[in-house]
Design a protein around this motif. Structure first.
Motif, PDB file in Angstrom:
ATOM      1  N   UNK A 199      57.899  84.989  75.922  1.00 21.50           N
ATOM      2  CA  UNK A 199      56.740  85.372  75.119  1.00 21.50           C
ATOM      3  C   UNK A 199      55.855  84.138  74.924  1.00 21.50           C
ATOM      4  N   UNK A 200      54.550  84.229  75.221  1.00 21.89           N
ATOM      5  CA  UNK A 200      53.668  83.069  75.049  1.00 21.89           C
ATOM      6  C   UNK A 200      53.591  82.604  73.590  1.00 21.89           C
ATOM      7  N   UNK A 201      53.763  81.308  73.411  1.00 21.25           N
ATOM      8  CA  UNK A 201      53.706  80.668  72.100  1.00 21.25           C
ATOM      9  C   UNK A 201      52.831  79.416  72.193  1.00 21.25           C
ATOM     10  N   UNK A 202      52.199  79.076  71.083  1.00 16.64           N
ATOM     11  CA  UNK A 202      51.565  77.770  70.957  1.00 16.64           C
ATOM     12  C   UNK A 202      52.669  76.782  70.626  1.00 16.64           C
ATOM     13  N   UNK A 203      52.677  75.650  71.300  1.00 14.47           N
ATOM     14  CA  UNK A 203      53.633  74.589  70.951  1.00 14.47           C
ATOM     15  C   UNK A 203      52.850  73.382  70.466  1.00 14.47           C
ATOM     16  N   UNK A 204      53.410  72.716  69.484  1.00 14.20           N
ATOM     17  CA  UNK A 204      52.763  71.547  68.895  1.00 14.20           C
ATOM     18  C   UNK A 204      53.840  70.518  68.571  1.00 14.20           C
ATOM     19  N   UNK A 205      53.700  69.331  69.141  1.00 13.88           N
ATOM     20  CA  UNK A 205      54.689  68.279  68.940  1.00 13.88           C
ATOM     21  C   UNK A 205      54.689  67.800  67.496  1.00 13.88           C
ATOM     22  N   UNK A 206      55.867  67.480  67.030  1.00 13.82           N
ATOM     23  CA  UNK A 206      56.001  66.894  65.702  1.00 13.82           C
ATOM     24  C   UNK A 206      55.880  65.373  65.829  1.00 13.82           C
ATOM     25  N   UNK A 207      55.047  64.787  64.998  1.00 16.77           N
ATOM     26  CA  UNK A 207      54.894  63.338  64.994  1.00 16.77           C
ATOM     27  C   UNK A 207      55.901  62.765  64.012  1.00 16.77           C
ATOM     28  N   UNK A 208      56.698  61.797  64.471  1.00 18.77           N
ATOM     29  CA  UNK A 208      57.701  61.143  63.636  1.00 18.77           C
ATOM     30  C   UNK A 208      57.070  59.902  63.007  1.00 18.77           C
ATOM     31  N   UNK A 209      56.715  60.012  61.753  1.00 17.13           N
ATOM     32  CA  UNK A 209      56.051  58.897  61.078  1.00 17.13           C
ATOM     33  C   UNK A 209      56.977  57.702  60.873  1.00 17.13           C
ATOM     34  N   UNK A 210      58.292  57.946  60.825  1.00 16.55           N
ATOM     35  CA  UNK A 210      59.225  56.824  60.637  1.00 16.55           C
ATOM     36  C   UNK A 210      59.285  55.930  61.877  1.00 16.55           C
ATOM     37  N   UNK A 211      59.163  56.521  63.065  1.00 23.22           N
ATOM     38  CA  UNK A 211      59.167  55.726  64.298  1.00 23.22           C
ATOM     39  C   UNK A 211      57.758  55.502  64.835  1.00 23.22           C
ATOM     40  N   UNK A 212      56.775  56.151  64.220  1.00 25.58           N
ATOM     41  CA  UNK A 212      55.371  56.052  64.607  1.00 25.58           C
ATOM     42  C   UNK A 212      55.139  56.495  66.057  1.00 25.58           C
ATOM     43  N   UNK A 213      55.843  57.567  66.458  1.00 28.01           N
ATOM     44  CA  UNK A 213      55.647  58.133  67.790  1.00 28.01           C
ATOM     45  C   UNK A 213      56.136  59.569  67.819  1.00 28.01           C
ATOM     46  N   UNK A 214      55.832  60.245  68.923  1.00 27.96           N
ATOM     47  CA  UNK A 214      56.295  61.611  69.116  1.00 27.96           C
ATOM     48  C   UNK A 214      57.708  61.589  69.673  1.00 27.96           C
ATOM     49  N   UNK A 215      58.483  62.591  69.277  1.00 28.90           N
ATOM     50  CA  UNK A 215      59.819  62.758  69.821  1.00 28.90           C
ATOM     51  C   UNK A 215      59.860  63.998  70.690  1.00 28.90           C
ATOM     52  N   UNK A 216      60.980  64.682  70.663  1.00 30.10           N
ATOM     53  CA  UNK A 216      61.130  65.888  71.478  1.00 30.10           C
ATOM     54  C   UNK A 216      61.194  67.148  70.620  1.00 30.10           C
ATOM     55  N   UNK A 217      60.725  67.065  69.379  1.00 27.00           N
ATOM     56  CA  UNK A 217      60.734  68.227  68.497  1.00 27.00           C
ATOM     57  C   UNK A 217      59.337  68.844  68.426  1.00 27.00           C
ATOM     58  N   UNK A 218      59.343  70.175  68.375  1.00 24.77           N
ATOM     59  CA  UNK A 218      58.097  70.936  68.423  1.00 24.77           C
ATOM     60  C   UNK A 218      58.165  72.104  67.451  1.00 24.77           C
ATOM     61  N   UNK A 219      57.010  72.453  66.916  1.00 29.13           N
ATOM     62  CA  UNK A 219      56.836  73.705  66.211  1.00 29.13           C
ATOM     63  C   UNK A 219      56.215  74.674  67.216  1.00 29.13           C
ATOM     64  N   UNK A 220      56.694  75.912  67.243  1.00 34.03           N
ATOM     65  CA  UNK A 220      56.159  76.933  68.146  1.00 34.03           C
ATOM     66  C   UNK A 220      55.923  78.212  67.363  1.00 34.03           C
ATOM     67  N   UNK A 221      54.838  78.910  67.681  1.00 42.55           N
ATOM     68  CA  UNK A 221      54.572  80.207  67.071  1.00 42.55           C
ATOM     69  C   UNK A 221      53.850  81.081  68.091  1.00 42.55           C
ATOM     70  N   UNK A 222      54.032  82.395  67.989  1.00 45.22           N
ATOM     71  CA  UNK A 222      53.377  83.306  68.941  1.00 45.22           C
ATOM     72  C   UNK A 222      51.869  83.125  68.925  1.00 45.22           C
TER      73      UNK A 222
END
Length: 142
Positions: free
Chosen positions: A26-49
């Motif tokens: 099912x198509x979803x929007x994905x958006x990376x979570x920014x990790x403020x503690x490391x000041x970079x993006x990781x491999x975690x994402x929020x997704x919603x239809x």
């Protein structure tokens, strides 16, 4: 291991950060979570239809960008013309207005997943593997 289709990569910084991809077909929007503690993006994402009407607009604009990218790689378009060829420029502007700020995850409906993106060996397209569960229970993809 199940790989899902990535339709668009609308933002990229050291990897896909925002776009549309299938989650369980099912198509979803994905958006990376920014990790403020490391000041970079990781491999975690929020997704919603994604709503079908928005999906169609984003896909049309993505096709415009793909045409530009192809022409750019052939040396037929300059970086200054990014992200649309002259014949697509007016439609691209109209699509950007129609899309507005709607290409974002609806946090009220969002799932929180880990992702591993890669290029498909079959056709060169981007694909993604989503991992579920508590983040502490998910092993790092190999």
């Amino acid at each position: 291991m199940t790989w899902d289709r990535v339709y668009t990569v609308n933002d990229y910084y050291d990897g896909p950060r925002l776009g549309i991809a299938d989650v369980d077909g099912v198509p979803h929007i994905y958006e990376a979570e920014f990790d403020h503690s490391s000041d970079e993006y990781g491999d975690t994402f929020f997704v919603s239809p994604v709503y079908e009407s928005l999906f169609a607009l984003v896909l049309e604009d993505w096709d415009i960008w793909l045409r530009w990218d192809s022409a750019f790689k052939r040396g037929e378009a300059s970086v200054e013309s990014h992200p649309a060829l002259s014949e697509d420029r007016e439609r691209h502007v109209a699509l950007k207005i129609a899309i507005g700020d709607r290409l974002r995850v609806d946090r009220a409906q969002a799932k929180y997943l880990r992702a591993r993106f890669q290029t498909s060996p079959k056709d060169g397209r981007t694909i993604v593997e989503w991992r579920r569960g508590e983040l502490n229970d998910i092993s790092t993809p190999t």
